[in-house]
Design a protein around this motif. Structure first.
Motif, PDB file in Angstrom:
ATOM      1  N   TYR A 140      56.076  37.156  35.590  1.00 57.21           N
ATOM      2  CA  TYR A 140      54.714  37.170  36.108  1.00 57.21           C
ATOM      3  C   TYR A 140      54.461  36.062  37.118  1.00 57.21           C
ATOM      4  O   TYR A 140      54.962  34.946  36.960  1.00 57.21           O
ATOM      5  CB  TYR A 140      53.707  37.007  34.961  1.00 57.21           C
ATOM      6  N   VAL A 141      53.638  36.370  38.117  1.00 57.64           N
ATOM      7  CA  VAL A 141      53.068  35.376  39.018  1.00 57.64           C
ATOM      8  C   VAL A 141      51.579  35.672  39.143  1.00 57.64           C
ATOM      9  O   VAL A 141      51.187  36.763  39.581  1.00 57.64           O
ATOM     10  CB  VAL A 141      53.730  35.396  40.403  1.00 57.64           C
ATOM     11  N   PHE A 142      50.757  34.718  38.722  1.00 56.72           N
ATOM     12  CA  PHE A 142      49.311  34.843  38.847  1.00 56.72           C
ATOM     13  C   PHE A 142      48.789  33.763  39.781  1.00 56.72           C
ATOM     14  O   PHE A 142      49.159  32.592  39.663  1.00 56.72           O
ATOM     15  CB  PHE A 142      48.621  34.704  37.489  1.00 56.72           C
ATOM     16  N   GLY A 143      47.916  34.164  40.699  1.00 56.77           N
ATOM     17  CA  GLY A 143      47.235  33.220  41.581  1.00 56.77           C
ATOM     18  C   GLY A 143      45.740  33.419  41.448  1.00 56.77           C
ATOM     19  O   GLY A 143      45.171  34.354  42.028  1.00 56.77           O
ATOM     20  N   HIS A 144      45.105  32.556  40.653  1.00 48.70           N
ATOM     21  CA  HIS A 144      43.678  32.723  40.329  1.00 48.70           C
ATOM     22  C   HIS A 144      42.794  32.060  41.384  1.00 48.70           C
ATOM     23  O   HIS A 144      43.155  31.037  41.967  1.00 48.70           O
ATOM     24  CB  HIS A 144      43.389  32.121  38.963  1.00 48.70           C
TER      25      HIS A 144
ATOM     26  N   GLY B  10      42.596  45.229  39.765  1.00 49.97           N
ATOM     27  CA  GLY B  10      43.942  45.779  39.761  1.00 49.97           C
ATOM     28  C   GLY B  10      44.940  44.966  38.966  1.00 49.97           C
ATOM     29  O   GLY B  10      45.970  45.498  38.557  1.00 49.97           O
ATOM     30  N   GLY B  11      44.624  43.689  38.734  1.00 47.83           N
ATOM     31  CA  GLY B  11      45.518  42.878  37.905  1.00 47.83           C
ATOM     32  C   GLY B  11      45.591  43.380  36.478  1.00 47.83           C
ATOM     33  O   GLY B  11      46.657  43.351  35.845  1.00 47.83           O
ATOM     34  N   ARG B  12      44.477  43.851  35.973  1.00 50.86           N
ATOM     35  CA  ARG B  12      44.474  44.407  34.617  1.00 50.86           C
ATOM     36  C   ARG B  12      45.354  45.654  34.554  1.00 50.86           C
ATOM     37  O   ARG B  12      46.090  45.863  33.581  1.00 50.86           O
ATOM     38  CB  ARG B  12      43.042  44.739  34.190  1.00 50.86           C
TER      39      ARG B  12
ATOM     40  N   LEU C  11      54.525  49.009  42.902  1.00 49.94           N
ATOM     41  CA  LEU C  11      53.276  49.724  42.663  1.00 49.94           C
ATOM     42  C   LEU C  11      52.128  48.760  42.938  1.00 49.94           C
ATOM     43  O   LEU C  11      52.011  47.715  42.295  1.00 49.94           O
ATOM     44  CB  LEU C  11      53.240  50.228  41.223  1.00 49.94           C
ATOM     45  N   PHE C  12      51.297  49.107  43.900  1.00 49.40           N
ATOM     46  CA  PHE C  12      50.226  48.239  44.400  1.00 49.40           C
ATOM     47  C   PHE C  12      48.903  48.748  43.843  1.00 49.40           C
ATOM     48  O   PHE C  12      48.456  49.840  44.186  1.00 49.40           O
ATOM     49  CB  PHE C  12      50.244  48.288  45.927  1.00 49.40           C
ATOM     50  N   PHE C  13      48.252  47.934  42.988  1.00 50.47           N
ATOM     51  CA  PHE C  13      46.950  48.291  42.433  1.00 50.47           C
ATOM     52  C   PHE C  13      45.862  47.603  43.260  1.00 50.47           C
ATOM     53  O   PHE C  13      45.801  46.373  43.324  1.00 50.47           O
ATOM     54  CB  PHE C  13      46.843  47.866  40.970  1.00 50.47           C
TER      55      PHE C  13
ATOM     56  N   GLY D 173      40.202  39.450  37.604  1.00 48.63           N
ATOM     57  CA  GLY D 173      39.148  39.213  36.641  1.00 48.63           C
ATOM     58  C   GLY D 173      39.444  39.959  35.355  1.00 48.63           C
ATOM     59  O   GLY D 173      40.115  40.988  35.364  1.00 48.63           O
ATOM     60  N   GLY D 174      38.969  39.431  34.235  1.00 48.50           N
ATOM     61  CA  GLY D 174      39.069  40.142  32.970  1.00 48.50           C
ATOM     62  C   GLY D 174      40.457  40.249  32.375  1.00 48.50           C
ATOM     63  O   GLY D 174      40.704  41.134  31.564  1.00 48.50           O
ATOM     64  N   LEU D 175      41.351  39.347  32.725  1.00 47.06           N
ATOM     65  CA  LEU D 175      42.662  39.358  32.077  1.00 47.06           C
ATOM     66  C   LEU D 175      42.588  38.848  30.641  1.00 47.06           C
ATOM     67  O   LEU D 175      43.462  39.148  29.834  1.00 47.06           O
ATOM     68  CB  LEU D 175      43.664  38.501  32.866  1.00 47.06           C
ATOM     69  N   VAL D 176      41.546  38.095  30.356  1.00 43.00           N
ATOM     70  CA  VAL D 176      41.316  37.569  29.003  1.00 43.00           C
ATOM     71  C   VAL D 176      39.907  37.943  28.581  1.00 43.00           C
ATOM     72  O   VAL D 176      38.923  37.512  29.192  1.00 43.00           O
ATOM     73  CB  VAL D 176      41.496  36.041  28.966  1.00 43.00           C
ATOM     74  N   THR D 177      39.812  38.784  27.568  1.00 37.68           N
ATOM     75  CA  THR D 177      38.515  39.188  27.027  1.00 37.68           C
ATOM     76  C   THR D 177      38.556  39.091  25.509  1.00 37.68           C
ATOM     77  O   THR D 177      39.588  38.767  24.918  1.00 37.68           O
ATOM     78  CB  THR D 177      38.160  40.632  27.430  1.00 37.68           C
ATOM     79  N   ASP D 178      37.430  39.399  24.875  1.00 37.02           N
ATOM     80  CA  ASP D 178      37.358  39.400  23.416  1.00 37.02           C
ATOM     81  C   ASP D 178      37.761  40.739  22.822  1.00 37.02           C
ATOM     82  O   ASP D 178      37.786  40.886  21.585  1.00 37.02           O
ATOM     83  CB  ASP D 178      35.930  39.059  22.960  1.00 37.02           C
TER      84      ASP D 178
END
Length: 249
Positions: free
Chosen positions: A176-180, A131-133, A30-32, A155-160
């Motif tokens: 998981y694989v994240f490339g920031h 789309g990462g979220r 599934l591609f976001f 963006g926004g994977l970590v918020t308050d």
């Protein structure tokens, strides 16, 4: 037989377009899309992933705001100032309006449709920019079904917020694989560190890296932010993740 076609998926808000590519019965991905949306670039990226032996679904997540064609950029986002002009045309409003109470039921429809075309076993997700979220939330809402999550220049994977994506990792069963993107104001290094802590705390296998020198949007060859080296690195790591999880015996 590998095919590519546009589908119409019924959602709570009405019909939504989606692009399906690859061989029926293969493991599903599934591609976001990123904030720019479903367009030629994201279709071509999906085709490349499908060529690895997957069937890929790319939904038009902004279907409430118009068709994919209506919302697509009219100019060349590789030209100076064009990307910035496009984002000033209401893109951020669309992103802000796609809240979890709307995207969650949509994702149910995306997953259900993908499973109709994919083979048995877990599915993967990959998400770009915002789309990462959506990819992380899909894994949290579908534990046992989503086995792999890729997230690139997110963006926004970590918020308050209490339901920040990073707080949901413990509810997932995915790798998981994240490339920031380097020096990304929407995902600063402090947030990357917090994400790492959350992944460790959740006990999820992962790769959580910053691509040095790569700007937000680095994977998108149709914009001025494209970085070929970072884009190819992302494809390499994504393929390794999908093959490891979805093609495991």
């Amino acid at each position: 037989m590998s095919t590519s076609r546009t589908l119409e998926i019924q959602t709570d808000a009405g019909p939504a377009e989606a692009y399906l590519t690859g061989e029926e019965g293969r493991p599903g991905v599934l591609f976001f899309v990123d904030a720019i949306g479903l367009r030629r670039q994201t279709r071509e990226m999906a085709d490349r992933i499908a060529s690895w032996g997957y069937v890929v679904l790319v939904p038009h997540v902004f279907h409430r705001d118009g068709t994919a064609e209506e919302l697509a950029p009219q100019g060349d986002l590789r030209e100076a100032g064009a990307r910035e002009e496009f984002f000033a045309s209401g893109v951020m409003d669309r992103i802000g309006a796609l809240t979890p109470d709307l995207s969650g039921p949509d994702t149910e429809a995306w997953v259900r449709t993908l499973l109709e075309h994919a083979g048995d076993g877990p599915i993967g997700t990959t998400g770009y920019c915002m789309g990462g979220r959506l990819a992380v939330r899909a894994a949290a809402d579908h534990p046992g079904t989503v086995g792999a999550v890729g997230g690139f220049h997110n963006g926004g994977l970590v918020t308050d917020e209490p339901d920040s994506p990073h707080t949901l990792l413990g509810a997932t069963t995915a790798e998981y694989v994240f490339g920031h993107a380097d020096q990304d104001s929407s995902m600063p290094i402090e947030a990357v560190a917090t994400l790492e802590e959350a992944l460790d705390s959740a006990g999820r296998p992962h790769l959580n890296e910053v691509y040095e020198g790569a700007a937000h949007g680095y994977s998108m060859a149709d914009t001025s932010m494209y970085d070929e080296r970072a884009a190819e690195r992302h494809f390499h790591e994504l393929r390794r993740l999908l093959d490891r999880v979805l093609l495991a015996d």
